[in-house]
Motif scaffolding. Structure first.
Motif, short mmCIF file in Angstrom:
data_model
loop_
_atom_site.label_atom_id
_atom_site.label_comp_id
_atom_site.label_asym_id
_atom_site.label_seq_id
_atom_site.Cartn_x
_atom_site.Cartn_y
_atom_site.Cartn_z
N ALA A 1 -66.79 65.54 27.22
CA ALA A 1 -66.05 65.44 26.37
C ALA A 1 -65.94 65.75 24.81
CB ALA A 1 -65.45 63.80 26.11
N ALA A 2 -65.46 66.61 23.87
CA ALA A 2 -65.17 66.59 22.61
C ALA A 2 -64.53 66.15 21.84
CB ALA A 2 -65.01 68.58 22.63
N LEU A 3 -64.89 64.97 20.39
CA LEU A 3 -64.02 65.00 19.50
C LEU A 3 -64.08 65.71 18.39
CD1 LEU A 3 -63.97 61.35 18.27
CD2 LEU A 3 -64.78 63.01 16.64
N ILE A 4 -62.56 66.18 18.50
CA ILE A 4 -62.84 67.75 16.95
C ILE A 4 -62.47 66.48 15.94
CG2 ILE A 4 -61.21 69.39 16.91
CD1 ILE A 4 -63.35 69.99 19.19
N MET A 5 -62.85 66.45 14.84
CA MET A 5 -62.63 65.79 13.33
C MET A 5 -62.84 66.66 12.24
SD MET A 5 -64.39 62.94 11.79
CE MET A 5 -65.34 62.89 9.59
N VAL A 6 -61.60 66.47 11.65
CA VAL A 6 -60.94 67.43 10.47
C VAL A 6 -60.68 66.29 9.21
CG1 VAL A 6 -59.36 68.39 9.59
CG2 VAL A 6 -59.55 68.86 11.71
N GLU A 7 -61.92 66.20 7.94
CA GLU A 7 -61.21 65.56 7.65
C GLU A 7 -62.30 66.24 6.38
OE1 GLU A 7 -61.41 61.32 8.25
OE2 GLU A 7 -62.74 60.94 5.98
N SER A 8 -62.44 66.43 5.26
CA SER A 8 -62.53 67.11 4.35
C SER A 8 -63.76 68.42 4.59
CB SER A 8 -62.99 66.58 3.03
OG SER A 8 -64.16 65.33 3.65
N GLY A 9 -63.03 69.19 6.12
CA GLY A 9 -63.98 70.24 6.69
C GLY A 9 -63.73 70.01 8.08
N VAL A 10 -64.48 70.48 8.66
CA VAL A 10 -63.72 70.37 10.59
C VAL A 10 -65.73 70.36 11.17
CG1 VAL A 10 -63.31 71.43 12.08
CG2 VAL A 10 -62.09 71.87 10.25
N GLY A 11 -65.55 69.53 12.23
CA GLY A 11 -66.69 69.44 12.91
C GLY A 11 -66.07 68.91 14.37
N ALA A 12 -67.29 68.57 15.23
CA ALA A 12 -66.88 68.61 16.69
C ALA A 12 -67.64 67.60 17.44
CB ALA A 12 -66.56 69.95 17.66
N GLY A 13 -68.04 66.64 18.27
CA GLY A 13 -68.39 65.87 18.51
C GLY A 13 -68.96 66.01 19.91
N LEU A 14 -69.49 66.15 20.45
CA LEU A 14 -69.93 66.44 22.19
C LEU A 14 -70.30 66.04 22.85
CD1 LEU A 14 -71.06 70.82 21.98
CD2 LEU A 14 -68.87 69.72 21.35
N TRP A 15 -69.99 65.73 23.79
CA TRP A 15 -70.24 63.74 24.80
C TRP A 15 -70.03 65.16 26.06
CZ3 TRP A 15 -72.01 59.23 23.38
CH2 TRP A 15 -72.38 58.26 24.49
N LEU A 16 -71.92 65.44 26.50
CA LEU A 16 -72.08 66.46 27.63
C LEU A 16 -72.29 65.93 28.89
CD1 LEU A 16 -72.85 69.18 26.07
CD2 LEU A 16 -70.23 68.45 27.07
N ASP A 17 -72.34 65.74 29.57
CA ASP A 17 -72.73 65.02 30.77
C ASP A 17 -72.97 63.71 31.16
OD1 ASP A 17 -74.09 64.65 33.34
OD2 ASP A 17 -76.13 65.63 32.76
N GLY A 18 -72.32 62.86 30.68
CA GLY A 18 -72.11 61.40 29.94
C GLY A 18 -73.84 60.51 28.68
N ARG A 19 -73.50 61.88 28.05
CA ARG A 19 -73.94 61.34 27.16
C ARG A 19 -74.14 62.60 25.91
NH1 ARG A 19 -80.49 62.45 28.77
NH2 ARG A 19 -79.62 60.46 28.84
N ALA A 20 -74.31 61.83 24.36
CA ALA A 20 -74.45 62.61 23.45
C ALA A 20 -74.98 63.88 23.40
CB ALA A 20 -75.13 61.70 21.89
N HIS A 21 -74.46 64.59 23.04
CA HIS A 21 -74.89 66.23 23.08
C HIS A 21 -75.25 66.66 21.79
CE1 HIS A 21 -76.54 70.01 24.10
NE2 HIS A 21 -75.76 70.78 23.36
N ARG A 22 -77.11 66.92 20.94
CA ARG A 22 -77.05 67.08 19.79
C ARG A 22 -78.26 68.55 19.70
NH1 ARG A 22 -78.50 61.66 20.65
NH2 ARG A 22 -76.73 60.19 19.19
N GLY A 23 -78.88 68.99 21.05
CA GLY A 23 -79.11 70.49 20.90
C GLY A 23 -80.58 70.06 20.68
N ALA A 24 -80.92 71.30 19.87
CA ALA A 24 -82.46 71.50 20.33
C ALA A 24 -82.94 70.70 19.29
CB ALA A 24 -82.85 73.28 19.97
N HIS A 25 -82.11 71.28 18.07
CA HIS A 25 -82.46 70.75 16.08
C HIS A 25 -81.68 69.49 15.47
CE1 HIS A 25 -82.94 75.11 17.27
NE2 HIS A 25 -83.61 74.53 15.90
N THR A 26 -80.63 68.65 17.27
CA THR A 26 -79.74 67.35 16.89
C THR A 26 -78.83 67.79 15.55
OG1 THR A 26 -80.98 66.01 14.52
CG2 THR A 26 -81.97 65.73 16.94
N ASN A 27 -78.31 69.28 15.68
CA ASN A 27 -77.77 69.65 14.86
C ASN A 27 -76.66 69.91 15.40
OD1 ASN A 27 -76.22 69.58 12.18
ND2 ASN A 27 -76.61 72.32 12.26
#
Ligand code: ZN
Length: 378
Positions: free
Chosen positions: A212-238
């Motif tokens: 899943a992705a949480l798409i957020m628009v609040e003084s900026g645009v971002g996406a929180g990723l939930w992949l394979d049942g857990r938060a996905h933060r990536g190589a630099h947690t960014n």
């Protein structure tokens, strides 16, 4: 639940985390249902339950009689045995919530932050916020697990450092987690706002919410990723700098330095009062994301989006239908965030609860502090 029997180095805490997770979702429950869900023997379940009862997290809640046999003891979570504070740091406001062990929001508050606020401004506002939330709640004394902070990025979740948050001048490599722990006297968990938000959604939605992705628009645009049942933060947690993906190569310059980012195009449409166009721009980005990582759920969140939720939801659903090849097969559910404006702060609180009472994972980072609350509670 994924991989419940993995042989991790900290098996005792792992099993306790499993039982707390089951207790959070089902009231009341019995020993046999835990054994069936975890693969633990009834004897092992009894030992785990005894430890959790001793800590006050679980309590017997009655007996179930069936026929002439011995009655079955039922158990339930004690939601008020622990609390957590969640903080959502946006560019203009600080939202704080108090949640119980189940993650339910007990109380919430929002205060303005000074324009271009400094780390000191934020720390002062957070300290005031914690006092405000707990002042009239004597039951929270000694039971605050910690403080979760969801903040605009870029930031390093693993190190607890805010890296040059966009459009905030005073935030260059600020060790916010460490400084907040000093000021608040509590364990602190720092994550990107969108990752905290998608965690909240996952807590509420359960195991079916696995990609899943949480798409957020609040003084900026971002996406929180939930992949394979857990938060996905990536190589630099960014992970999640979705607003800074380019939609137009020769587009206007963005705050991040690139040209034609989704965020700058979106915000210009909003500034022109053209919400349908802003929504279509966001929707194009969502389709790009679906094409890239194949998600099943899109959750729309953020104060600026929720103000026009009909336009945004319709634009995203229409774009998926029209632009995702085989949208009849690649079905994507589009919903609004289930916790409204509290979602980021609530998710940050859930993250600190996860760090102490969740199921540990080998990839988990941040404070592992199960003993700290014991010391406070004495
Ligand atoms: Zn950008």
């Amino acid at each position: 639940m994924r991989n419940p029997a993995a042989g991790l180095g900290f098996l005792r805490d792992y099993n306790e985390g499993l039982v707390v997770a089951i207790a959070r979702d089902s009231v009341p429950f019995d020993r046999a249902s835990v054994a069936a869900a975890t693969g633990l023997t009834p004897q092992a379940v009894s030992k785990v339950l005894a430890r959790l009862i001793k800590q006050g997290l679980i309590a017997p809640s009655g007996l179930r009689r069936q026929g002439a046999g011995k009655p079955t003891t039922l158990y339930e979570l004690v939601p008020t045995s622990r609390f957590a504070v969640g903080v959502h740091v946006a560019r203009r406001t600080l939202r704080t919530v108090l949640t119980d062990l189940r993650g339910d929001v007990v109380t919430s508050a929002v205060t303005p932050l000074p324009p271009d606020f400094t780390p000191q401004d934020l720390l002062r506002a957070m300290a005031d916020g914690v006092v405000h939330l707990t002042r009239d709640r004597p039951d929270t004394s000694g039971r605050i697990t910690g403080v979760g902070i969801g903040m605009v990025g870029p930031l390093d979740h693993a190190l607890g450092i805010v890296r040059d948050a966009h459009r905030l001048r005073h935030w260059h490599d600020v060790p916010l987690r460490e400084r907040a722990e000093e000021v608040l006297g509590l364990p602190v968990h720092l994550d990107k706002d969108v990752t905290a938000g998608v965690t909240a959604e996952a807590w509420r939605r359960g195991p079916a919410f696995d990609d899943a992705a949480l798409i957020m628009v609040e003084s900026g645009v971002g996406a929180g990723l939930w992949l394979d049942g857990r938060a996905h933060r990536g190589a630099h947690t960014n992970a999640g700098e979705f607003g800074h993906t380019v939609l137009q190569l020769d587009g206007p310059r963005c705050a991040c330095g690139r040209h034609g980012c989704l965020e700058v195009l979106h915000d210009r449409a909003v500034a022109d009062g053209d919400i349908p166009r802003a929504a279509r721009i966001l929707a194009a980005g969502v389709v790009n994301l679906i094409q890239t990582i194949d998600i099943g759920h899109v959750v729309l969140a953020g104060a600026d989006l929720l103000r026009h939720h009909r336009s945004y939801r319709a634009a995203v659903a229409d774009a998926i239908e029209a632009e995702v090849p085989r949208a009849d097969w690649l079905t994507v559910e589009v919903t609004l965030s289930s916790l409204g404006a509290d979602i980021i702060a609530a998710g940050a609180a859930m993250q600190i609860l996860d760090a102490s009472y969740g199921v540990p994972s080998p990839a988990s980072v941040g404070p592992a502090i199960p003993m700290q609350i014991e010391q406070q509670a004495r």
